[in-house]
Motif scaffolding. Sequence first.
Motif, PDB file in Angstrom:
ATOM      1  N   LEU A  48       0.797  -0.940  -0.422  1.00  0.00           N
ATOM      2  CA  LEU A  48       0.467  -0.178   0.213  1.00  0.00           C
ATOM      3  C   LEU A  48       0.469   1.257   0.138  1.00  0.00           C
ATOM      4  CD1 LEU A  48      -2.880   1.388  -0.055  1.00  0.00           C
ATOM      5  CD2 LEU A  48      -2.375   0.816   2.521  1.00  0.00           C
ATOM      6  N   VAL A  49       1.863   1.528   1.189  1.00  0.00           N
ATOM      7  CA  VAL A  49       2.958   2.656   0.972  1.00  0.00           C
ATOM      8  C   VAL A  49       3.530   2.449  -0.279  1.00  0.00           C
ATOM      9  CG1 VAL A  49       5.266   2.755   2.246  1.00  0.00           C
ATOM     10  CG2 VAL A  49       2.729   2.259   3.553  1.00  0.00           C
ATOM     11  N   ARG A  50       3.841   1.285  -0.473  1.00  0.00           N
ATOM     12  CA  ARG A  50       5.070   1.670  -2.247  1.00  0.00           C
ATOM     13  C   ARG A  50       3.667   1.909  -3.069  1.00  0.00           C
ATOM     14  NH1 ARG A  50       6.548  -2.969  -1.896  1.00  0.00           N
ATOM     15  NH2 ARG A  50       5.081  -4.546  -3.478  1.00  0.00           N
ATOM     16  N   ASP A  51       2.602   1.675  -3.433  1.00  0.00           N
ATOM     17  CA  ASP A  51       1.359   2.020  -3.884  1.00  0.00           C
ATOM     18  C   ASP A  51       1.768   3.762  -4.721  1.00  0.00           C
ATOM     19  OD1 ASP A  51       0.531   1.912  -6.283  1.00  0.00           O
ATOM     20  OD2 ASP A  51      -1.641   1.238  -5.306  1.00  0.00           O
ATOM     21  N   PHE A  52       1.150   3.828  -3.247  1.00  0.00           N
ATOM     22  CA  PHE A  52       1.160   5.431  -2.881  1.00  0.00           C
ATOM     23  C   PHE A  52       2.645   6.824  -3.806  1.00  0.00           C
ATOM     24  CE2 PHE A  52       1.359   9.343   0.084  1.00  0.00           C
ATOM     25  CZ  PHE A  52      -0.065   9.893  -0.763  1.00  0.00           C
ATOM     26  N   LEU A  53       3.666   5.948  -2.750  1.00  0.00           N
ATOM     27  CA  LEU A  53       4.823   6.418  -3.386  1.00  0.00           C
ATOM     28  C   LEU A  53       5.289   6.359  -4.741  1.00  0.00           C
ATOM     29  CD1 LEU A  53       7.444   5.082   0.015  1.00  0.00           C
ATOM     30  CD2 LEU A  53       6.159   7.394  -0.504  1.00  0.00           C
ATOM     31  N   GLN A  54       4.780   5.637  -5.251  1.00  0.00           N
ATOM     32  CA  GLN A  54       4.740   5.347  -6.982  1.00  0.00           C
ATOM     33  C   GLN A  54       3.918   6.360  -7.306  1.00  0.00           C
ATOM     34  OE1 GLN A  54       4.047   1.116  -8.061  1.00  0.00           O
ATOM     35  NE2 GLN A  54       5.981   0.676  -7.597  1.00  0.00           N
ATOM     36  N   ARG A  55       2.267   6.712  -7.183  1.00  0.00           N
ATOM     37  CA  ARG A  55       1.893   7.308  -7.634  1.00  0.00           C
ATOM     38  C   ARG A  55       2.348   9.423  -7.317  1.00  0.00           C
ATOM     39  NH1 ARG A  55      -3.249   5.074  -8.076  1.00  0.00           N
ATOM     40  NH2 ARG A  55      -3.510   3.246  -7.040  1.00  0.00           N
ATOM     41  N   ALA A  62       5.592   9.594  -7.614  1.00  0.00           N
ATOM     42  CA  ALA A  62       6.680  10.295  -7.952  1.00  0.00           C
ATOM     43  C   ALA A  62       5.588   9.864  -9.776  1.00  0.00           C
ATOM     44  CB  ALA A  62       7.874   8.527  -7.950  1.00  0.00           C
ATOM     45  N   ALA A  63       5.219   9.615  -9.652  1.00  0.00           N
ATOM     46  CA  ALA A  63       4.486   9.436 -11.145  1.00  0.00           C
ATOM     47  C   ALA A  63       3.473  11.197 -10.964  1.00  0.00           C
ATOM     48  CB  ALA A  63       4.340   8.456 -11.683  1.00  0.00           C
ATOM     49  N   LYS A  64       3.489  11.719  -9.984  1.00  0.00           N
ATOM     50  CA  LYS A  64       2.428  12.521  -9.756  1.00  0.00           C
ATOM     51  C   LYS A  64       0.862  12.225  -9.956  1.00  0.00           C
ATOM     52  CE  LYS A  64       6.235  16.211 -11.324  1.00  0.00           C
ATOM     53  NZ  LYS A  64       6.702  16.012  -9.853  1.00  0.00           N
ATOM     54  N   ARG A  65       0.354  11.208  -9.450  1.00  0.00           N
ATOM     55  CA  ARG A  65      -0.513  10.698 -10.480  1.00  0.00           C
ATOM     56  C   ARG A  65      -0.815  10.747  -8.402  1.00  0.00           C
ATOM     57  NH1 ARG A  65      -1.553   6.009 -11.445  1.00  0.00           N
ATOM     58  NH2 ARG A  65       0.629   5.014 -11.714  1.00  0.00           N
ATOM     59  N   VAL A  66      -1.484  11.326  -7.126  1.00  0.00           N
ATOM     60  CA  VAL A  66      -1.379  11.248  -6.081  1.00  0.00           C
ATOM     61  C   VAL A  66      -3.213  11.415  -6.229  1.00  0.00           C
ATOM     62  CG1 VAL A  66      -1.764  12.299  -4.065  1.00  0.00           C
ATOM     63  CG2 VAL A  66       0.777  12.236  -5.024  1.00  0.00           C
ATOM     64  N   ASP A  67      -3.446  11.636  -6.702  1.00  0.00           N
ATOM     65  CA  ASP A  67      -4.656  12.430  -6.670  1.00  0.00           C
ATOM     66  C   ASP A  67      -6.083  11.103  -7.780  1.00  0.00           C
ATOM     67  OD1 ASP A  67      -4.516  14.523  -5.376  1.00  0.00           O
ATOM     68  OD2 ASP A  67      -4.846  15.946  -7.179  1.00  0.00           O
ATOM     69  N   GLN A  68      -5.468  10.636  -8.592  1.00  0.00           N
ATOM     70  CA  GLN A  68      -5.759   9.212  -9.247  1.00  0.00           C
ATOM     71  C   GLN A  68      -6.173   8.237  -8.259  1.00  0.00           C
ATOM     72  OE1 GLN A  68      -3.757   8.283 -12.693  1.00  0.00           O
ATOM     73  NE2 GLN A  68      -3.441  10.584 -13.019  1.00  0.00           N
ATOM     74  N   PHE A  69      -7.006   7.739  -7.269  1.00  0.00           N
ATOM     75  CA  PHE A  69      -7.316   7.518  -5.925  1.00  0.00           C
ATOM     76  C   PHE A  69      -7.784   6.087  -6.812  1.00  0.00           C
ATOM     77  CE2 PHE A  69      -7.453  10.561  -2.761  1.00  0.00           C
ATOM     78  CZ  PHE A  69      -5.724  10.818  -2.722  1.00  0.00           C
ATOM     79  N   PRO A  70      -8.849   6.086  -7.904  1.00  0.00           N
ATOM     80  CA  PRO A  70      -9.416   4.575  -8.106  1.00  0.00           C
ATOM     81  C   PRO A  70      -8.306   3.942  -8.568  1.00  0.00           C
ATOM     82  CG  PRO A  70     -10.483   6.617  -9.360  1.00  0.00           C
ATOM     83  CD  PRO A  70      -9.483   6.940  -8.634  1.00  0.00           C
ATOM     84  N   ILE A  71      -7.236   4.124  -8.775  1.00  0.00           N
ATOM     85  CA  ILE A  71      -6.146   3.275  -9.299  1.00  0.00           C
ATOM     86  C   ILE A  71      -5.773   1.511  -8.076  1.00  0.00           C
ATOM     87  CG2 ILE A  71      -4.433   2.505 -10.198  1.00  0.00           C
ATOM     88  CD1 ILE A  71      -4.586   4.511 -12.243  1.00  0.00           C
ATOM     89  N   ALA A  72      -6.786   0.919  -8.430  1.00  0.00           N
ATOM     90  CA  ALA A  72      -5.807   0.044  -6.539  1.00  0.00           C
ATOM     91  C   ALA A  72      -4.677   0.174  -5.809  1.00  0.00           C
ATOM     92  CB  ALA A  72      -6.562  -1.122  -6.701  1.00  0.00           C
ATOM     93  N   SER A  73      -4.435  -0.337  -5.301  1.00  0.00           N
ATOM     94  CA  SER A  73      -3.402  -0.784  -4.513  1.00  0.00           C
ATOM     95  C   SER A  73      -3.102  -2.248  -4.167  1.00  0.00           C
ATOM     96  CB  SER A  73      -2.977  -0.104  -3.130  1.00  0.00           C
ATOM     97  OG  SER A  73      -3.847   0.109  -2.034  1.00  0.00           O
ATOM     98  N   VAL A  74      -2.498  -2.622  -3.592  1.00  0.00           N
ATOM     99  CA  VAL A  74      -1.494  -4.106  -3.067  1.00  0.00           C
ATOM    100  C   VAL A  74      -2.492  -4.085  -1.585  1.00  0.00           C
ATOM    101  CG1 VAL A  74      -0.502  -5.718  -3.011  1.00  0.00           C
ATOM    102  CG2 VAL A  74      -0.188  -4.210  -4.845  1.00  0.00           C
ATOM    103  N   THR A  75      -3.750  -4.144  -1.296  1.00  0.00           N
ATOM    104  CA  THR A  75      -4.134  -4.233  -0.311  1.00  0.00           C
ATOM    105  C   THR A  75      -5.260  -6.150  -0.284  1.00  0.00           C
ATOM    106  OG1 THR A  75      -6.152  -3.630  -0.435  1.00  0.00           O
ATOM    107  CG2 THR A  75      -4.702  -2.283   0.058  1.00  0.00           C
TER     108      THR A  75
END
Length: 369
Positions: free
Chosen positions: A137-144, A146-159
């Motif tokens: 979950l943290v890794r997915d958020f940090l990747q977003r 880095a890619a400046k996609r923090v606000d694209q919440f509908p993409i799922a993280s690995v939970t």
Amino acid sequence: MRHAWLICLKDLRQRLRDHTALIVAVIAPLALTALIGTALSGSQGFRMRLGIADLDGSPLSHAFVAFVQRPWLKEIIEVHQIASLTAAQAAVEHRDVDCAVVIEQGFANATGDHKSKSIEILGSGDAQFALQGTRALVRDFLQRVAAKRVDQFPIASVTALSPGGSLRMIDFFAASMTVLFLTFAVLSGVRALQSEVDSRTILRLMASPTEATAILAGKFAALMLIGLTQMSVMIAATSILFGTKWGNPLPVAALVATSVLMAIGLTAFLMSLAKNAEQGTALAALVITLLSIVGGQFLPPQGLPDVFETLARLTPNGQAFYGFVDLSAAGSNGSIATIVQPLVFTLVVGVAGIAFAAFRARSALQRIS
């Protein structure tokens, strides 16, 4: 090409007539998945209790809290707001939460890898599923970020997701047994090839107008098709019998292909180190079993120290196995980005092992011809 295809079809027919291969490839892993998975957990899952200590108080750290509290995750992740690092440590020690994420002061202003160093994950040794889900979950958020996609919440993280709202034990062992018996199913095909060389029956092929390269290409193509068929049957069977959700079909298919390559490369490499088929089979079986133990395929993750997951990620079968677990956890929203590391790791191991074994086999064929 025509000669290689004919050799491939001949090997496939031989393998289909082998009832032992059917047992190893499908029946045994299905039976063990049902037996171990239901015996250990009764197919029940869990809710993750996640503590968050936001010491940064920045818009970016608030975005992480919102990222975790997305509506579709509320039935899976129970969020507890925590005031300090000390309180987070105490919450984990007292089992008030399964894991805790501490966002240190200065997180928003950190750059690159320093951002990941500004987030600390705390967890108890008996909450390995929760730890794995939290790290992803943290890794997915940090990747977003880095890619400046923090606000694209509908993409799922690995939970920790699965048909019942969490990753069930039977889903864990469905992936585990599928990867384990994939290597044994492929090993029997590699052993058959080595036996042909040992008994020199392969000389009949060499006597035909077929180059050694075409012979090896046909043999390895048959192994690839056998592995793909075994994986496809297992995924379909576990989905129907146990309700296992493997995740987004595209990344699952990609990982299936690289996992089969990994299994062929690993077994062919080990077989090529031995003097004959019997020694090679014994060596390969021993190494595969040890790698499976280290890779965590025989043991449920609860109660194991963190070092076991680290060791598992260093093994090719462990990479494939945890890749499928991550995709299952991500559900239909998983992507290639979810499994970049397992894809690359298994692909490199497979190609390198096949190249080495093909070189040794080609030399052996030239010697006996």
